[in-house]
Enzyme design. Structure first.
Site, PDB file in Angstrom:
ATOM      1  CG  ASP A  43       2.131   7.275   6.545  1.00 34.28           C
ATOM      2  OD1 ASP A  43       3.185   7.527   7.152  1.00 34.28           O
ATOM      3  OD2 ASP A  43       1.936   7.577   5.346  1.00 34.28           O
ATOM      4  CE1 TYR A  48       1.029  10.740   0.364  1.00 35.12           C
ATOM      5  CE2 TYR A  48       0.178   9.756   2.378  1.00 35.12           C
ATOM      6  CZ  TYR A  48       1.170   9.861   1.428  1.00 35.12           C
ATOM      7  OH  TYR A  48       2.284   9.068   1.541  1.00 35.12           O
ATOM      8  CE  LYS A  73       4.690   9.893   4.849  1.00 37.44           C
ATOM      9  NZ  LYS A  73       3.323   9.630   4.403  1.00 37.44           N
ATOM     10  CG  HIS A 106       6.518  13.313   1.404  1.00 37.48           C
ATOM     11  ND1 HIS A 106       5.163  13.529   1.416  1.00 37.48           N
ATOM     12  CD2 HIS A 106       6.666  12.070   0.898  1.00 37.48           C
ATOM     13  CE1 HIS A 106       4.534  12.473   0.947  1.00 37.48           C
ATOM     14  NE2 HIS A 106       5.424  11.569   0.627  1.00 37.48           N
TER      15      HIS A 106
HETATM   16  P1  NDP Z   1       0.516  -0.528  -0.889  1.00 42.28           P
HETATM   17  O1  NDP Z   1       1.717  -1.345  -1.219  1.00 42.28           O
HETATM   18  O2  NDP Z   1       0.038  -0.433   0.499  1.00 42.28           O
HETATM   19  O3  NDP Z   1      -0.637  -1.064  -1.835  1.00 42.28           O
HETATM   20  C1  NDP Z   1      -1.912  -0.530  -1.856  1.00 42.28           C
HETATM   21  C2  NDP Z   1      -2.699  -1.257  -2.953  1.00 42.28           C
HETATM   22  O4  NDP Z   1      -2.917  -2.618  -2.565  1.00 42.28           O
HETATM   23  C3  NDP Z   1      -4.052  -0.635  -3.182  1.00 42.28           C
HETATM   24  O5  NDP Z   1      -4.295  -0.703  -4.571  1.00 42.28           O
HETATM   25  C4  NDP Z   1      -5.015  -1.556  -2.429  1.00 42.28           C
HETATM   26  O6  NDP Z   1      -6.274  -1.577  -3.063  1.00 42.28           O
HETATM   27  C5  NDP Z   1      -4.316  -2.895  -2.553  1.00 42.28           C
HETATM   28  N1  NDP Z   1      -4.578  -3.777  -1.415  1.00 42.28           N
HETATM   29  C6  NDP Z   1      -4.364  -3.495  -0.099  1.00 42.28           C
HETATM   30  N2  NDP Z   1      -4.656  -4.559   0.670  1.00 42.28           N
HETATM   31  C7  NDP Z   1      -5.084  -5.527  -0.158  1.00 42.28           C
HETATM   32  C8  NDP Z   1      -5.536  -6.842   0.061  1.00 42.28           C
HETATM   33  N3  NDP Z   1      -5.584  -7.368   1.266  1.00 42.28           N
HETATM   34  N4  NDP Z   1      -5.931  -7.583  -1.035  1.00 42.28           N
HETATM   35  C9  NDP Z   1      -5.863  -7.045  -2.277  1.00 42.28           C
HETATM   36  N5  NDP Z   1      -5.443  -5.798  -2.546  1.00 42.28           N
HETATM   37  C10 NDP Z   1      -5.048  -5.037  -1.481  1.00 42.28           C
HETATM   38  O7  NDP Z   1       0.816   0.933  -1.535  1.00 42.28           O
HETATM   39  P2  NDP Z   1       0.812   2.427  -1.017  1.00 42.28           P
HETATM   40  O8  NDP Z   1       1.485   3.231  -2.062  1.00 42.28           O
HETATM   41  O9  NDP Z   1      -0.528   2.857  -0.607  1.00 42.28           O
HETATM   42  O10 NDP Z   1       1.804   2.415   0.242  1.00 42.28           O
HETATM   43  C11 NDP Z   1       1.346   2.307   1.577  1.00 42.28           C
HETATM   44  C12 NDP Z   1       1.360   3.662   2.274  1.00 42.28           C
HETATM   45  O11 NDP Z   1       2.682   4.188   2.325  1.00 42.28           O
HETATM   46  C13 NDP Z   1       0.582   4.774   1.554  1.00 42.28           C
HETATM   47  O12 NDP Z   1      -0.808   4.628   1.656  1.00 42.28           O
HETATM   48  C14 NDP Z   1       1.155   5.995   2.218  1.00 42.28           C
HETATM   49  O13 NDP Z   1       0.578   6.187   3.492  1.00 42.28           O
HETATM   50  C15 NDP Z   1       2.633   5.609   2.305  1.00 42.28           C
HETATM   51  N6  NDP Z   1       3.422   6.070   1.140  1.00 42.28           N
HETATM   52  C16 NDP Z   1       4.508   6.895   1.393  1.00 42.28           C
HETATM   53  C17 NDP Z   1       5.278   7.360   0.365  1.00 42.28           C
HETATM   54  C18 NDP Z   1       6.422   8.255   0.664  1.00 42.28           C
HETATM   55  O14 NDP Z   1       6.974   8.844  -0.271  1.00 42.28           O
HETATM   56  N7  NDP Z   1       6.802   8.420   1.917  1.00 42.28           N
HETATM   57  C19 NDP Z   1       5.012   7.022  -1.054  1.00 42.28           C
HETATM   58  C20 NDP Z   1       3.872   6.131  -1.205  1.00 42.28           C
HETATM   59  C21 NDP Z   1       3.157   5.680  -0.140  1.00 42.28           C
HETATM   60  P3  NDP Z   1      -7.639  -1.103  -2.338  1.00 42.28           P
HETATM   61  O15 NDP Z   1      -7.370   0.211  -1.666  1.00 42.28           O
HETATM   62  O16 NDP Z   1      -8.589  -0.983  -3.480  1.00 42.28           O
HETATM   63  O17 NDP Z   1      -7.987  -2.209  -1.398  1.00 42.28           O
END
Ligand code: NDP
Length: 269
Positions: A43, A48, A73, A106
């Site tokens: 995704d 981004y 998006k 988006h």
């Molecule tokens: P998430 O809820 O996926 O959380 C990501 C965070 O969790 C990061 O800080 C990551 O740190 C941490 N993390 C991930 N896996 C682990 C683990 N196993 N143990 C500990 N920490 C962990 O948040 P996102 O906002 O990234 O949402 C997911 C995806 O959704 C986005 O990446 C994007 O593709 C999409 N999105 C879409 C939006 C929209 O408006 N349509 C808005 C926001 C997101 P680290 O990377 O350091 O491991």
């Protein structure tokens, strides 16, 4: 990997790899790692600013493009008919591909309907396999559907135990729209939730795995993001346990109806 079927028969792997906040110059490595770990759903979004890197990662993985479900998006500034068509072309170019598996509006904005006509066009032209929206509430979908020829196949929204979005899930189910969750890990805030820690300990799994499993058992597509190889693997390893009724009830206690991100009715970007 379990897949869910969209209304047009296209299958979407239920767990994908999120790439928000992964910079362009490290996105290729992250995407390659995810694909090597077994993800087949990526995704991204124009905003981004990592589509080049994501495309490079897909190419370098050596995995055939048709085995990967790729989403991008349409950003807010590009809403409108001609501008959306142009933005779609730019995303394809950056991603180094001649089609997308899913293209989403988006955020809901004033020009939703014009943008949707553009998405319908690229869909009919066979340049994207499915189309949908993101961050749409019921009233925004109702409005879009007054003129839409094609019902969106997906609505990607903020969704996690603290904000389970029951109303929009019910609405989408009735309309045949699959719900996809962003921030399944509450952008990191899930990790100090006692209830989730206890459930994770009970199953010998991690907090992250419980959060992702919760989404899977609710029939939701989820796209956790990480840049750490161990975590990327861990987040996919959720098919060897099941949350029981008691666990699911306990997770309900986290429902505070509180968002982490923006309210789609109040966005100013
Ligand atoms: P998430 O809820 O996926 O959380 C990501 C965070 O969790 C990061 O800080 C990551 O740190 C941490 N993390 C991930 N896996 C682990 C683990 N196993 N143990 C500990 N920490 C962990 O948040 P996102 O906002 O990234 O949402 C997911 C995806 O959704 C986005 O990446 C994007 O593709 C999409 N999105 C879409 C939006 C929209 O408006 N349509 C808005 C926001 C997101 P680290 O990377 O350091 O491991």
């Amino acid at each position: 990997m379990i897949s869910l079927k969209l209304s047009n028969g296209i299958e979407i792997p239920q767990i994908g790899f999120g790439t928000f906040k992964i910079p362009d110059d490290t996105a290729a490595e992250a995407v390659k790692t995810a694909l090597e770990a077994g993800y087949r759903h990526i995704d991204t979004a124009a905003i981004y600013r990592n589509e080049n890197g994501v495309g490079k990662g897909i190419k370098e993985s050596g995995i055939p493009r048709n085995e990967i479900f790729l989403t991008s998006k349409l950003w807010n500034d590009d809403q409108g008919y001609d501008t959306a068509l142009k933005a779609f072309d730019e995303s394809l170019k950056k991603l180094g591909t001649d089609y997308l598996d899913l293209y989403l509006i988006h955020w809901p904005k004033a020009k939703n309907k014009e943008s949707w006509k553009a998405l319908e066009k690229v869909y009919k032209d066979g340049r994207v396999k499915s189309i949908g929206v993101s961050n749409f509430k019921e009233h925004q979908l109702d409005d879009l559907l007054t003129e839409a020829e094609i019902i969106p196949m997906i609505n990607q929204v903020e969704l996690h135990p603290q904000f389970p979005q029951k109303e929009i899930r019910k609405y989408c189910m009735e309309k045949g729209i699959i719900v996809e969750a962003w921030a399944s890990l509450m952008q990191g805030q899930i990790f100090d939730k006692k209830i989730v820690i206890q459930i994770a300990e009970k199953h010998g799994k991690t907090v992250s795995q419980v959060g992702i499993r919760w989404a899977v058992q609710n029939g939701i597509v989820t796209i956790p993001k990480s840049t750490h190889i161990q975590r990327i693997k861990e987040n996919l390893n959720v098919f060897d346990f099941e949350l029981d009724q008691d666990d699911m009830l306990k997770m309900e206690e986290l429902n505070k109806g509180i968002r982490i991100g923006r309210d789609p009715d109040k966005i100013d970007f």
